[in-house]
Design a protein around this motif. Sequence first.
Motif, PDB file in Angstrom:
ATOM      1  N   UNK A  24      -5.903  20.049   9.321  1.00 25.35           N
ATOM      2  CA  UNK A  24      -5.230  21.718   9.289  1.00 25.35           C
ATOM      3  C   UNK A  24      -4.185  21.654   8.877  1.00 25.35           C
ATOM      4  N   UNK A  25      -2.644  20.413   8.955  1.00 25.79           N
ATOM      5  CA  UNK A  25      -1.666  20.905   8.937  1.00 25.79           C
ATOM      6  C   UNK A  25      -1.499  21.129   6.695  1.00 25.79           C
ATOM      7  N   UNK A  26      -2.386  19.634   6.721  1.00 20.97           N
ATOM      8  CA  UNK A  26      -2.854  19.241   4.872  1.00 20.97           C
ATOM      9  C   UNK A  26      -3.201  20.893   4.709  1.00 20.97           C
ATOM     10  N   UNK A  27      -4.258  21.259   4.817  1.00 21.17           N
ATOM     11  CA  UNK A  27      -4.905  22.390   4.744  1.00 21.17           C
ATOM     12  C   UNK A  27      -3.776  23.588   4.237  1.00 21.17           C
ATOM     13  N   UNK A  28      -2.421  24.403   5.409  1.00 22.37           N
ATOM     14  CA  UNK A  28      -1.512  24.877   5.106  1.00 22.37           C
ATOM     15  C   UNK A  28      -0.314  24.407   4.262  1.00 22.37           C
ATOM     16  N   UNK A  29      -0.735  23.231   4.149  1.00 22.37           N
ATOM     17  CA  UNK A  29       0.890  23.189   2.971  1.00 22.37           C
ATOM     18  C   UNK A  29       0.514  22.732   1.772  1.00 22.37           C
ATOM     19  N   UNK A  30       2.235  23.380   1.285  1.00 18.78           N
ATOM     20  CA  UNK A  30       1.809  23.638  -0.388  1.00 18.78           C
ATOM     21  C   UNK A  30       2.203  22.527  -0.590  1.00 18.78           C
ATOM     22  N   UNK A  31       2.534  21.780  -0.803  1.00 17.83           N
ATOM     23  CA  UNK A  31       2.965  20.430  -1.301  1.00 17.83           C
ATOM     24  C   UNK A  31       3.126  19.328   0.443  1.00 17.83           C
ATOM     25  N   UNK A  32       2.450  17.850  -0.430  1.00 17.08           N
ATOM     26  CA  UNK A  32       1.734  16.557   0.504  1.00 17.08           C
ATOM     27  C   UNK A  32       3.431  15.994  -0.173  1.00 17.08           C
ATOM     28  N   UNK A  33       3.665  14.225   0.138  1.00 17.52           N
ATOM     29  CA  UNK A  33       4.309  13.426   0.089  1.00 17.52           C
ATOM     30  C   UNK A  33       3.816  12.382  -0.235  1.00 17.52           C
ATOM     31  N   UNK A  34       3.394  12.089  -0.914  1.00 18.57           N
ATOM     32  CA  UNK A  34       2.756  10.825  -1.248  1.00 18.57           C
ATOM     33  C   UNK A  34       2.759   9.602  -1.518  1.00 18.57           C
ATOM     34  N   UNK A  35       2.867   8.690  -1.538  1.00 20.21           N
ATOM     35  CA  UNK A  35       3.443   7.459  -1.481  1.00 20.21           C
ATOM     36  C   UNK A  35       2.766   6.188  -2.248  1.00 20.21           C
ATOM     37  N   UNK A  36       2.692   5.659  -3.584  1.00 14.39           N
ATOM     38  CA  UNK A  36       1.683   4.743  -3.248  1.00 14.39           C
ATOM     39  C   UNK A  36       3.029   3.250  -3.302  1.00 14.39           C
ATOM     40  N   UNK A  37       2.919   2.593  -4.573  1.00 15.58           N
ATOM     41  CA  UNK A  37       3.992   1.744  -4.085  1.00 15.58           C
ATOM     42  C   UNK A  37       5.465   1.930  -4.469  1.00 15.58           C
ATOM     43  N   UNK A  38       5.503   3.160  -4.558  1.00 13.14           N
ATOM     44  CA  UNK A  38       7.415   3.616  -5.254  1.00 13.14           C
ATOM     45  C   UNK A  38       7.669   4.244  -4.353  1.00 13.14           C
ATOM     46  N   UNK A  39       8.381   4.986  -5.043  1.00 15.94           N
ATOM     47  CA  UNK A  39       9.164   6.148  -4.117  1.00 15.94           C
ATOM     48  C   UNK A  39       7.849   7.083  -3.897  1.00 15.94           C
ATOM     49  N   UNK A  40       7.942   7.579  -2.291  1.00 16.09           N
ATOM     50  CA  UNK A  40       6.851   9.415  -2.426  1.00 16.09           C
ATOM     51  C   UNK A  40       7.301  10.316  -3.648  1.00 16.09           C
ATOM     52  N   UNK A  41       6.373  11.251  -4.307  1.00 13.33           N
ATOM     53  CA  UNK A  41       6.479  12.236  -4.479  1.00 13.33           C
ATOM     54  C   UNK A  41       5.883  13.138  -4.348  1.00 13.33           C
ATOM     55  N   UNK A  42       6.640  14.478  -4.313  1.00 15.87           N
ATOM     56  CA  UNK A  42       6.012  15.847  -3.660  1.00 15.87           C
ATOM     57  C   UNK A  42       4.890  15.708  -4.302  1.00 15.87           C
ATOM     58  N   UNK A  43       3.395  16.625  -4.127  1.00 17.78           N
ATOM     59  CA  UNK A  43       2.427  16.887  -5.430  1.00 17.78           C
ATOM     60  C   UNK A  43       1.629  18.244  -4.311  1.00 17.78           C
ATOM     61  N   UNK A  44       1.511  19.216  -5.432  1.00 14.53           N
ATOM     62  CA  UNK A  44       0.628  20.081  -4.770  1.00 14.53           C
ATOM     63  C   UNK A  44      -0.659  19.384  -4.706  1.00 14.53           C
ATOM     64  N   UNK A  45      -1.517  20.570  -4.254  1.00 15.70           N
ATOM     65  CA  UNK A  45      -3.025  19.556  -3.968  1.00 15.70           C
ATOM     66  C   UNK A  45      -3.801  20.753  -3.486  1.00 15.70           C
ATOM     67  N   UNK A  46      -5.177  20.880  -3.164  1.00 16.10           N
ATOM     68  CA  UNK A  46      -5.991  21.268  -2.633  1.00 16.10           C
ATOM     69  C   UNK A  46      -6.885  20.520  -1.404  1.00 16.10           C
ATOM     70  N   UNK A  47      -7.141  21.122  -0.506  1.00 19.80           N
ATOM     71  CA  UNK A  47      -7.865  20.381   1.040  1.00 19.80           C
ATOM     72  C   UNK A  47      -9.243  20.917   0.027  1.00 19.80           C
ATOM     73  N   UNK A  48     -10.266  19.801   0.384  1.00 17.92           N
ATOM     74  CA  UNK A  48     -11.298  19.743  -0.324  1.00 17.92           C
ATOM     75  C   UNK A  48     -13.053  18.944   0.437  1.00 17.92           C
ATOM     76  N   UNK A  49     -13.415  19.863   1.131  1.00 17.85           N
ATOM     77  CA  UNK A  49     -15.014  18.823   1.588  1.00 17.85           C
ATOM     78  C   UNK A  49     -14.158  17.093   2.032  1.00 17.85           C
ATOM     79  N   UNK A  50     -12.729  17.753   3.082  1.00 21.88           N
ATOM     80  CA  UNK A  50     -12.397  16.754   4.259  1.00 21.88           C
ATOM     81  C   UNK A  50     -11.685  15.241   3.203  1.00 21.88           C
TER      82      UNK A  50
END
Length: 173
Positions: free
Chosen positions: A17-43
Motif C-alpha cells: 500500500x505504501x509503495x503503490x501510493x508513493x511517487x518515489x522510493x529510496x533504493x540502496x544497492x551497495x552504495x548510497x541510496x537514490x530516489x527513483x520513480x517506479x510503478x507497483x505492478x503484480x506484487x
Amino acid sequence: MTAAAAEASLGRALVEEATKKSGLIWVRGTGPARALWHVWHEGAAHLVGDGPGEQPFPPGLTDGSVAEVTVRSKDKGGRLVVWTADVAELAPHSEEWEAAVGELKGKRLNAPDAEWMPERWARECRVLRLVPGECRARLPDDSLAAAPLPTPATTRRPVPAGLPRLLKRGRKG
C-alpha cells in the motif's frame, strides 16, 4: 494464524500500500541510496533506468542482488516503511517486461519520444523488478541523513555587484 504470520501479512500489506501510493522510493544497492520513480505492478516495484535520459540506478542494483527500499509517507514525507527486495532484471520483450513497460510507460512524465519509448528502453535501458522480502517493522532511531550525491548541477552564482543599484534605481516613484 500465528502472531508472527499475522505480523508478516500486515507487513506485506503495508509495503504494498505504501509503495503503490508513493511517487518515489529510496533504493540502496551497495552504495548510497537514490530516489527513483517506479510503478507497483503484480506484487513488485518496477523501475526503468540506466539509459540516456532516464534515472540512474544506485551502484550494486544488478540481477540477483538484494536492495534496501525505503518508502516515504505521501502526505507527511517522512520515512514510513523499509523493506528488502530481491532484484530481477527483466529481459527485453519478454512477457513480464512487456507488462511492466506497459505500466511504466503510462507513468513516465515528460518523455521526448513517448511513442517510441518502449523500443528505446529495450535497446538502451534496464527494467528492474524489486520483489518485497523482509519488512522492517521497527525503523532506525537516527535520521539516516547523508551528504548529497555529486552532480554537475550548480547553485545560483553571487549577485553581480551593480545589480542592487539597478534595482534601486527602478523603484522611483
